[in-house]
Design a protein around this motif. Structure first.
Motif, PDB file in Angstrom:
ATOM      1  N   LEU A   1       0.711  -1.300  -0.002  1.00 11.64           N
ATOM      2  CA  LEU A   1      -0.007  -0.073   0.078  1.00 11.64           C
ATOM      3  C   LEU A   1       0.878   1.236  -0.002  1.00 11.64           C
ATOM      4  N   THR A   2       0.412   2.203  -0.558  1.00 12.30           N
ATOM      5  CA  THR A   2       1.095   3.326  -0.339  1.00 12.30           C
ATOM      6  C   THR A   2       0.258   4.641   0.470  1.00 12.30           C
ATOM      7  N   VAL A   3       0.844   5.663   0.457  1.00 17.48           N
ATOM      8  CA  VAL A   3      -0.079   6.742   1.439  1.00 17.48           C
ATOM      9  C   VAL A   3      -1.192   7.260   0.458  1.00 17.48           C
ATOM     10  N   PRO A   4      -1.176   7.404  -0.586  1.00 17.11           N
ATOM     11  CA  PRO A   4      -2.236   7.738  -1.460  1.00 17.11           C
ATOM     12  C   PRO A   4      -3.301   6.959  -1.657  1.00 17.11           C
ATOM     13  N   GLU A   5      -2.903   5.475  -1.830  1.00 20.31           N
ATOM     14  CA  GLU A   5      -3.861   4.417  -1.707  1.00 20.31           C
ATOM     15  C   GLU A   5      -4.486   4.342  -0.398  1.00 20.31           C
ATOM     16  N   LEU A   6      -3.783   4.350   0.955  1.00 22.12           N
ATOM     17  CA  LEU A   6      -4.300   4.317   2.043  1.00 22.12           C
ATOM     18  C   LEU A   6      -5.512   5.295   2.158  1.00 22.12           C
TER      19      LEU A   6
ATOM     20  N   THR B   1      -5.890  -0.843  10.217  1.00 22.52           N
ATOM     21  CA  THR B   1      -6.017   0.018   9.023  1.00 22.52           C
ATOM     22  C   THR B   1      -5.594  -0.707   7.859  1.00 22.52           C
ATOM     23  N   LYS B   2      -4.351  -1.399   7.944  1.00 25.73           N
ATOM     24  CA  LYS B   2      -3.913  -2.137   6.998  1.00 25.73           C
ATOM     25  C   LYS B   2      -5.078  -3.168   6.510  1.00 25.73           C
ATOM     26  N   ALA B   3      -5.506  -4.046   7.467  1.00 22.69           N
ATOM     27  CA  ALA B   3      -6.402  -5.049   7.075  1.00 22.69           C
ATOM     28  C   ALA B   3      -7.513  -4.416   6.303  1.00 22.69           C
ATOM     29  N   LEU B   4      -8.060  -3.376   6.759  1.00 15.14           N
ATOM     30  CA  LEU B   4      -9.235  -2.678   6.267  1.00 15.14           C
ATOM     31  C   LEU B   4      -8.823  -2.336   4.750  1.00 15.14           C
ATOM     32  N   ALA B   5      -7.842  -1.612   4.472  1.00 12.26           N
ATOM     33  CA  ALA B   5      -7.350  -1.175   3.362  1.00 12.26           C
ATOM     34  C   ALA B   5      -7.054  -2.358   2.089  1.00 12.26           C
ATOM     35  N   LEU B   6      -6.413  -3.272   2.723  1.00 16.80           N
ATOM     36  CA  LEU B   6      -6.349  -4.457   1.774  1.00 16.80           C
ATOM     37  C   LEU B   6      -7.476  -5.230   1.288  1.00 16.80           C
ATOM     38  N   LYS B   7      -8.447  -5.212   2.381  1.00 15.76           N
ATOM     39  CA  LYS B   7      -9.560  -5.546   2.234  1.00 15.76           C
ATOM     40  C   LYS B   7     -10.413  -4.990   0.926  1.00 15.76           C
TER      41      LYS B   7
END
Ligand code: FES
Ligand code: ZN
Ligand code: ZN
Length: 327
Positions: free
Chosen positions: A116-121, A304-310
């Motif tokens: 993930l990158t900051v803009p994607e996040l 946060t990572k789990a939510l974003a990757l989902k």
């Protein structure tokens, strides 16, 4: 204006010290201010291994330069946040500084480490970019320091940064944050998981932003001048502008606010939120605060990572972050 030390022509005047300095005496003065801060707050010893978080900007590169000049064992750490041309330029500035000074630099990238990158996040979670940026930096700086066996994590927060944070924390009465706003945050080890929050220090707290810029310029450090293109929603910027106006009207205001807080008020706030216990994150093992130890604790980074990757795998995005009013 003349240099306070040698009476030669001054290249900078520092109104809160009511003094001007020539180039050599300014560089000496600034280095002295950093050395004094390290000693006053017992930040580290001469044989400690330091990991310096560098962004390619004036503060972190000036700090790294000063620590190397003072003879410390200081390795740089650059985290690529994936913010397009800005990240590429800031990485180049960090790499070329390290080459010029023959210093060791560790480079990691969010995309490679976490996909993930900051803009994607920001797009995937619907939060302003700085919130994901800060969360990722705190997490990755600590992880790198632990994995590479450093004693202390050093950041380039200067007086302006600290005063702006303090101002924001007081404005919103963020008492938990006020408890953790210190030039030194001690190491917190969790024996059962073998992880820790590494000792964190800020040796530039006595130095204003304008002074690190002057230092970098006078030392010929090629730092990245452009601001992050995602800075728009960052309210900290507004606080800095407001406090700079007060400083102009009354030199010494920033110093008074920050050091007055440390001396007279910081002890009134707790470092740990009420009723919280620090345990290991059930996903990554990093220390995290929980209020109900019976429930599995997951740190904010892992959540946060789990939510974003989902959301990324589902191809869905959150609503864009709300724009702040600019007037
Ligand atoms: Fe906040 Fe760049 S993400 S300033
Ligand atoms: Zn001089
Ligand atoms: Zn975690």
């Amino acid at each position: 204006m003349k240099c306070k030390v040698c009476r030669d022509r001054a290249v900078i005047d520092i109104r809160r010290h009511n003094a001007g300095f020539c180039k050599d005496h300014f560089l000496e003065h600034l280095t002295g201010q950093v050395a004094k801060t390290i000693k006053e707050f017992s930040m580290f010893e001469s044989d400690d291994r330091l990991l310096v978080a560098v962004s390619g900007g004036k503060d972190s590169l000036a700090l790294w330069d000063i620590l190397l000049n003072l003879g410390y064992d200081a390795t740089g750490f650059y985290l690529d946040l994936g913010i397009g041309a800005y990240s590429r330029a800031s990485k180049d500035a960090s790499v070329s500084f390290a080459e010029q000074r023959s210093a060791k630099l560790i480079v990691r990238s969010l995309a490679q480490e976490h996909g993930l990158t900051v803009p994607e996040l920001s797009k995937l979670t619907g939060r302003v970019p700085c919130s994901g940026c800060g969360l990722n930096k705190r997490y990755e700086f600590n992880r790198a320091a632990l994995e590479e066996g450093f004693d202390v994590l050093v950041t380039g927060h200067n007086l302006d940064d600290e005063v702006a944070t303090l101002f924001g924390n007081v404005l919103h009465w963020n008492v938990d944050m006020l408890g953790r706003q210190a030039p030194v945050l001690e190491e917190r080890a969790l024996e059962e998981s073998g992880t820790a929050l590494v000792r964190k220090v800020k040796p530039l707290v006595r130095v204003a932003e304008r002074e690190t810029a002057a230092y970098a310029l006078l030392r010929g450090i090629d730092y990245i001048v452009e601001e992050c293109p995602l800075v728009e929603g960052n309210v900290q910027h507004r606080y800095k502008e407001a406090i700079t106006l007060l400083e102009e009207a009354s030199p010494g205001t920033k110093h008074q606010m920050y050091f007055g807080f440390l001396k007279k008020a910081s002890h009134r706030f707790q470092q740990e939120p009420d009723g919280a216990e620090v345990v290991a994150c059930s996903t990554c093992g990093a220390p995290t605060a929980v209020w109900d130890p019976a429930r599995a604790a997951v740190c904010s980074f892992c959540k946060t990572k789990a939510l974003a990757l989902k959301r990324k795998s589902e191809g869905s995005v959150a609503r864009p972050p709300r724009k702040r009013r600019t007037h």
